[in-house]
Design an enzyme around this catalytic site. Structure first.
Site, PDB file in Angstrom:
ATOM      1  N   HIS A   1      85.563  12.872  72.241  1.00 36.94           N
ATOM      2  CA  HIS A   1      84.133  12.454  72.633  1.00 36.94           C
ATOM      3  C   HIS A   1      84.202  10.975  72.804  1.00 36.94           C
ATOM      4  CE1 HIS A   1      83.623  11.651  68.144  1.00 36.94           C
ATOM      5  NE2 HIS A   1      82.885  10.655  68.459  1.00 36.94           N
TER       6      HIS A   1
ATOM      7  N   GLY B   1      81.522   3.850  66.248  1.00 41.61           N
ATOM      8  CA  GLY B   1      82.808   2.928  66.662  1.00 41.61           C
ATOM      9  C   GLY B   1      84.017   3.324  66.025  1.00 41.61           C
ATOM     10  N   ASN B   2      83.810   4.033  64.858  1.00 42.12           N
ATOM     11  CA  ASN B   2      84.987   4.357  64.057  1.00 42.12           C
ATOM     12  C   ASN B   2      85.481   5.737  64.609  1.00 42.12           C
ATOM     13  OD1 ASN B   2      83.794   3.074  61.318  1.00 42.12           O
ATOM     14  ND2 ASN B   2      85.859   2.854  61.496  1.00 42.12           N
ATOM     15  N   SER B   3      85.042   6.181  65.417  1.00 40.54           N
ATOM     16  CA  SER B   3      85.558   7.767  66.079  1.00 40.54           C
ATOM     17  C   SER B   3      86.941   7.351  66.635  1.00 40.54           C
ATOM     18  CB  SER B   3      84.673   8.252  66.853  1.00 40.54           C
ATOM     19  OG  SER B   3      83.405   8.662  66.210  1.00 40.54           O
TER      20      SER B   3
ATOM     21  N   ASP C   1      88.132  18.182  69.347  1.00 43.15           N
ATOM     22  CA  ASP C   1      87.903  16.654  69.696  1.00 43.15           C
ATOM     23  C   ASP C   1      88.938  15.722  69.298  1.00 43.15           C
ATOM     24  OD1 ASP C   1      85.995  14.722  70.015  1.00 43.15           O
ATOM     25  OD2 ASP C   1      85.317  14.334  67.912  1.00 43.15           O
TER      26      ASP C   1
END
Length: 213
Positions: free
Chosen positions: A50, A166-168, A80
């Site tokens: 994503h 933003g940590n994704s 993901d």
């Protein structure tokens, strides 16, 4: 931290105007990646699907704040996971000396209550570190694929280390600095606190290898 990168994605989306027409507008997104391999020609980085889905351009920022464009090598929307690649020839020698390939850990040996550390590009500000514990294992979390609209339930690691936008795609680490998970989601509600989720490396690693190949 030398194994973690910040990712900026740029895309063009169609927006409906006040008068009923449509126009194109550039959209910017932030995420994180983990350097998981290096060949003679490419630096390989794993992140979340994503983070890169729908992007027109991807820019990677390394720990020394140098930036370079990256290409999508492969994606798996169901889990993901995505792998992106940066040509080695586009990276300076100084940056190559400053970065390193992450050491992967064994997520199958995790125990509830042991320490966990998250590193990522929180809010797009650059790398930051949060800490907590492993809160639960194989927690069933249902997420929606933004592209197809389909939902899928995966068994994820739950942690109370802060996972923010933003940590994704960033790393969930054990105390030895080994990557045990890929930070993927958080449960966000005014009544909920400290429920973040990561894809276990034991499940992600074979998918990553397939995407690389």
């Amino acid at each position: 931290m030398p194994s973690i990168v910040s990712i900026t994605s740029m895309s063009v989306e169609e927006v409906r105007s006040f008068f009923g027409g449509t126009y194109e507008q550039q959209s910017k997104g932030a995420g994180t990646g983990i350097i998981i391999g290096k060949t003679d020609t490419e630096l390989l980085i794993v992140t979340n699907n994503h983070v890169v889905a729908g992007s027109d351009t991807l820019t990677v920022a390394f720990t020394d704040e140098s930036t370079v464009e990256a290409n999508i090598k492969g994606t798996d929307a169901q889990y993901d996971v995505a792998v992106i690649a940066v040509p080695i020839e586009n990276i300076s020698d100084d940056t190559l000396d400053a970065i390193s390939v992450a050491t992967l850990g064994d997520s199958t040996s995790l125990k509830v209550g042991e320490p966990a550390i998250a590193i990522g590009n929180a809010l797009g500000y650059g790398q930051s570190v949060t800490a907590g514990v492993i809160s639960a294992l194989n927690r069933g979390v249902t997420l929606e694929d933004e592209t197809s609209g389909e939902t899928v339930t995966n068994g994820l690691i739950q942690t109370d280390a802060a996972i923010n936008p933003g940590n994704s795609g960033g790393a969930l680490l054990n105390v030895e600095g080994q990557v045990i998970g890929i930070n993927s989601a958080k449960y966000s509600d005014t009544a909920v606190e400290g429920m973040g989720y990561a894809i276990p490396m034991s499940k992600a690693e074979p998918i990553i290898n397939d995407l690389i190949n």
